[in-house]
Design an enzyme around this catalytic site. Structure first.
Site, PDB file in Angstrom:
ATOM      1  N   ASP A 159      -4.929  -7.398  -1.218  1.00 27.74           N
ATOM      2  CA  ASP A 159      -3.991  -6.859  -2.205  1.00 27.74           C
ATOM      3  C   ASP A 159      -3.572  -7.949  -3.197  1.00 27.74           C
ATOM      4  OD1 ASP A 159      -1.325  -6.019  -3.350  1.00 27.74           O
ATOM      5  OD2 ASP A 159      -1.815  -4.223  -2.185  1.00 27.74           O
ATOM      6  N   CYS A 219       0.463  -0.879   1.860  1.00 28.23           N
ATOM      7  CA  CYS A 219      -0.961  -1.221   1.932  1.00 28.23           C
ATOM      8  C   CYS A 219      -1.810   0.020   1.664  1.00 28.23           C
ATOM      9  CB  CYS A 219      -1.279  -1.810   3.308  1.00 28.23           C
ATOM     10  SG  CYS A 219      -2.999  -2.303   3.496  1.00 28.23           S
ATOM     11  N   ARG A 230      -1.000  -8.299  -4.933  1.00 29.32           N
ATOM     12  CA  ARG A 230       0.422  -8.659  -4.929  1.00 29.32           C
ATOM     13  C   ARG A 230       0.754  -9.683  -3.859  1.00 29.32           C
ATOM     14  NH1 ARG A 230       2.381  -2.624  -4.088  1.00 29.32           N
ATOM     15  NH2 ARG A 230       0.650  -2.855  -2.585  1.00 29.32           N
ATOM     16  N   CYS A 281      -4.523  -9.362   3.677  1.00 24.20           N
ATOM     17  CA  CYS A 281      -5.128  -8.304   2.879  1.00 24.20           C
ATOM     18  C   CYS A 281      -5.550  -8.840   1.504  1.00 24.20           C
ATOM     19  CB  CYS A 281      -4.135  -7.152   2.715  1.00 24.20           C
ATOM     20  SG  CYS A 281      -4.799  -5.693   1.877  1.00 24.20           S
ATOM     21  N   HIS A 287       1.280  -6.220   4.928  1.00 22.08           N
ATOM     22  CA  HIS A 287       2.265  -6.111   3.854  1.00 22.08           C
ATOM     23  C   HIS A 287       2.646  -4.656   3.646  1.00 22.08           C
ATOM     24  CE1 HIS A 287      -0.481  -4.474   0.727  1.00 22.08           C
ATOM     25  NE2 HIS A 287      -1.396  -5.084   1.468  1.00 22.08           N
TER      26      HIS A 287
END
Length: 783
Positions: A596, A657, A598, A594, A654
């Site tokens: 993302d 999400c 993080r 992803c 993760h």
């Protein structure tokens, strides 16, 4: 990247059914490899135990007692499952000297006291401190003992009796050579020839014959020749066990007996612990990595050796220690548990009770030749080369010479003194050179900077021209306060006169000058620290119009981060990146995850440049082939599989999400924004989650925390199914040259979970199992 697939063996509790018969107690079972290994070790230990007893001047039964007790007691209670204990050649000199000084019964009492001392040391848990002794001292001690043994047994080989010390044995050799006993020399020569040639038998037949220990063949052959030829040579004479001598109360000077106890304790403990560590290395080198065999518990091993010495001394046996030769044979024979060691002790007991008439036929010169060869082999050429390479040959030579000329304790003490002197010399040895390069003054400092080097450092610094550009290269691991003050004071003065000073490490990496004001800031500067906590000595921008200036500040943070990379990281990775630029990329993994912020892929996979071919998008989605959409994911898959020839593809989801949350909250009347159009590739994951035809994806040991986590897990499984629909992926999977993996990363726990069963052709377990921390060796094996 390393992915360690957990073994799919659920650990179900054993439940007693209401109407089933009670379970029978577990029987003691012996593996076949342990049985065969015990026999191989027994065949080696039997002649060696008799030979060591002969070399010490003790009753010959004492060697058999020590071998049996070492196998049964140390094997049962020791901390090294595969180490074999018994009478050791390294204790020959010590035991012989104690017997000459105090007699056999007192020597047995000293052995008991040494065992009690080992038990006390194990309670104090000091076993690991024995590993702090320099290997040069240990090998020098064993080498000195080997020389002493060889000189003593050489007299028996020549048909005479040895003297009380190595020096007397050496000085008495010319007279002994003038009065050789031909029969004894012939038997001894035959024994030595067989010992040296048997391991080198060529061919397939030789490979089979070499399974029989050379020591057994040599002694058995010498016994057969002496018996058939009717040679007049001294032979083994085992008296009746009813007259076997047991220990008595210690008689002699207290200090002398205390020194004997200390010597036996020192030699047996150090030799046993070092041998146990060597056994661990041999076990780890097996093809299976020693699976199922625990590593040595050193304090327990010390306690086991202590218990064995107490029992052996009480039964009239020699001191016991871990023996490398027998332990190596045990590991090489494939032993998997302590049963092999204990069985070898049992075979020794049976031989001592039932084979006395056969043992009485063995010629003493054959046993002496066997022990002499063992003594010579204790002066290992490999060890000499090792200590020479590490510049510790002086320590080795002094220890060996001291053991031969003075005694074991004295020789070890001399070795320790020389080792300390060598360490101090290395600590004080600092080389300071100066050169001029490109108009800059380069001062190279090699070695440790202590107060002893301050005069030379100060002299070299003050010889540098004032106002010049100076680079100080420090190539050492230690700088004491005196050297630090000298360098700091000179730097301040040089800067005050208009010069510049740059301090670097051995690779040219700049060493930043820390000040009290920025120590705290530097403490938080890590590669994974977010920018808002990553000031590194710079004060954060605080202005009234902060909202207006936010874009500019963010841009400055990006530029500052890149600058820090150029300063701190680029010098470390420049060579590797230059290699990749020349040779091109050859990643082994396609990592699809992803977008993302993080999720830091290189951090959670411990990967570096050239390891991962990474594709990131919202929701770690893989559109099915043929769907009208952005072809970037399909292009990346084709390029990775067909061009880069990656070995595996990983889909990583993760926790928390946002894409999965949006899927769950999507309604039929939502406007068709680019995000909504993209998320339609995730609808099969949503359908899979609500379908009853598929098992719920879950984390092993617990249910998903909520519907979002459930969908995040299910989405990883579904996207792997989408990957299989791509022709290049399907082809490589059929060929067996590609594997698929699913990973779920819980952001809040900083914990990765691996999908089980992804190497199967068409199905998954839908169970994510926690990835445990791995040791360096395990990680290397898994990758």
């Amino acid at each position: 990247m390393t992915l360690c697939t957990p073994a799919r063996t659920p650990n179900r509790p054993r439940v007693q059914r209401p109407h089933s018969p009670p379970e029978r107690p577990r029987r003691f079972r012996v593996a076949g490899v342990d049985l065969s290994a015990s026999i191989a070790v027994f065949l080696i230990a039997l002649p060696l135990s008799l030979g060591i007893a002969l070399a010490t001047g003790a009753p010959l039964q004492s060697g058999l007692v020590a071998a049996a007790v070492g196998g049964l007691v140390a094997g049962r209670f020791g901390g090294s499952p595969l180490q074999v204990s018994g009478p050791a050649a390294g204790l020959t000199v010590v035991t012989a000297e104690l017997i000459q000084l105090y007699g056999w019964r007192t020597t047995c009492a000293i052995t008991v006291l040494a065992g009690l001392a080992q038990l006390g040391l194990s309670v104090l848990r000091v076993a690991r401190s024995a590993l702090a002794v320099s290997p040069a001292i240990v090998h020098g001690m064993l080498g000195g003992i080997g020389v002493t043994i060889a000189l003593a047994q050489l007299h028996i080989v020549l048909g005479s009796t040895p003297q009380s010390s190595a020096v007397d044995n050496f000085l008495g050799l010319p007279a002994q050579l003038a009065h050789i006993h031909p029969a004894a020399l012939g038997i001894s020569a035959l024994t030595v020839v067989v010992l040296l040639c048997w391991p080198r038998l060529p061919g397939r037949a030789g490979k089979l014959l070499r399974k029989v220990p050379a020591a057994l063949v040599a002694v058995a052959g010498a016994t057969a020749v002496a018996t058939l030829a009717g040679l007049t040579v001294p032979r083994v004479d085992l008296p009746s066990w009813s007259s076997h001598a047991l220990p008595g109360l210690p008689e002699g000077p207290v200090l002398g007996i205390a020194a004997g106890v200390l010597t036996i304790t020192l030699v047996t403990s150090v030799q046993s612990l070092l041998s146990a560590v060597a056994v661990d290395k041999l076990v780890a080198a097996r093809p299976d990595g020693g699976f199922g065999i625990p590593r040595t518990a050193l304090d327990r091993e010390l306690a086991g050796q202590g218990a064995a010495n107490v029992v052996s001394g009480a039964l009239g046996g020699l001191p016991v220690a871990g023996v490398a030769v027998r332990s190596v044979a045990n590991v090489s024979a494939g032993a998997v548990s302590r049963a092999s060691t204990m069985l070898h002790g049992l075979w020794i007991v049976l031989a001592a009770l039932l084979l006395v008439p056969v043992l009485d036929l063995i010629p003493l010169p054959a046993l002496a030749a066997l022990v002499m060869v063992v003594g010579i082999q204790m002066v290992s050429i490999t060890h000499i080369r090792t200590v020479t390479r590490h510049r510790e040959v002086v320590v080795y030579a002094v220890t060996l010479s001291g053991v031969v000329l003075v005694g074991i304790l004295e020789g070890v003490a001399l070795g320790i003194a020389v080792a300390i002197a060598v360490a101090m010399q290395r600590l004080a040895r600092t080389r300071i050179t100066r050169e001029e390069r490109d108009g800059r003054q380069l001062l190279h400092v090699r070695g440790q900077l202590t107060f002893l080097a301050v005069p030379r450092l100060s002299r070299a610094l003050h010889q540098l021209p004032r106002g010049s550009d100076v680079v100080v290269e420090l190539d050492g691991s230690f700088m004491d306060h005196a050297a630090y003050e000298t360098l700091s004071d000179w730097t301040a003065g040089h800067l005050a006169h208009g010069g510049t000073v740059e301090t670097t490490g051995p690779s040219g990496t700049r060493i930043a000058e820390s000040t009290p004001s920025d120590v705290a800031a530097h403490a938080c500067c890590r590669p994974w620290t977010p920018w808002h906590n990553h000031q590194c000595g710079e004060q954060p921008v605080e202005r009234a119009d902060e909202a207006v200036e936010a874009p500019r500040t963010t841009g400055l943070k990006l530029a500052s981060g890149i600058g820090k990379f150029q300063r701190n990281t680029a010098p470390l990775v420049r060579d590797e990146l230059a290699r990749l630029a020349r040779e091109g990329q050859t990643p082994s993994q396609l990592f699809l995850t992803c977008a993302d912020s993080r999720l830091v892929t290189s951090m959670i996979t411990s990967s570096g440049p050239g390891d991962l071919f990474t594709v990131r998008n919202v929701g770690n989605l893989v559109p099915l082939p043929g769907e009208e959409s952005d072809d970037s994911v399909a292009a990346a898959i084709e390029y990775a599989v067909d061009v880069l020839q990656v070995e595996s593809i990983t889909v990583c989801g993760h926790s928390g999400c946002g894409a999965m949350q949006a899927l769950l909250n999507a309604g039929p009347d939502d406007p068709p924004t680019p995000l909504r159009r993209w998320l339609r590739h995730g609808r099969p994951s949503l359908e899979r989650m609500v379908s009853r035809r598929h098992a719920w994806a879950r984390i092993s040991g617990r249910l998903p925390a909520d519907a979002v986590e459930q969908l995040c897990l299910t989405n990883v499984v579904q996207q792997l199914e989408h990957l299989r629909a791509y022709e290049p992926v399907a082809r490589r999977l059929a060929e067996g040259t590609l594997s698929l993996h699913g990973v779920y990363f819980h952001v809040g726990e900083a914990q990765a979970y691996l999908l089980s069963g992804t190497d199967e052709v068409h199905s998954y377990d839908d169970v994510f199992t926690q990835v445990m921390p791995t040791e360096p060796r395990e990680a290397a094996t898994a990758s």
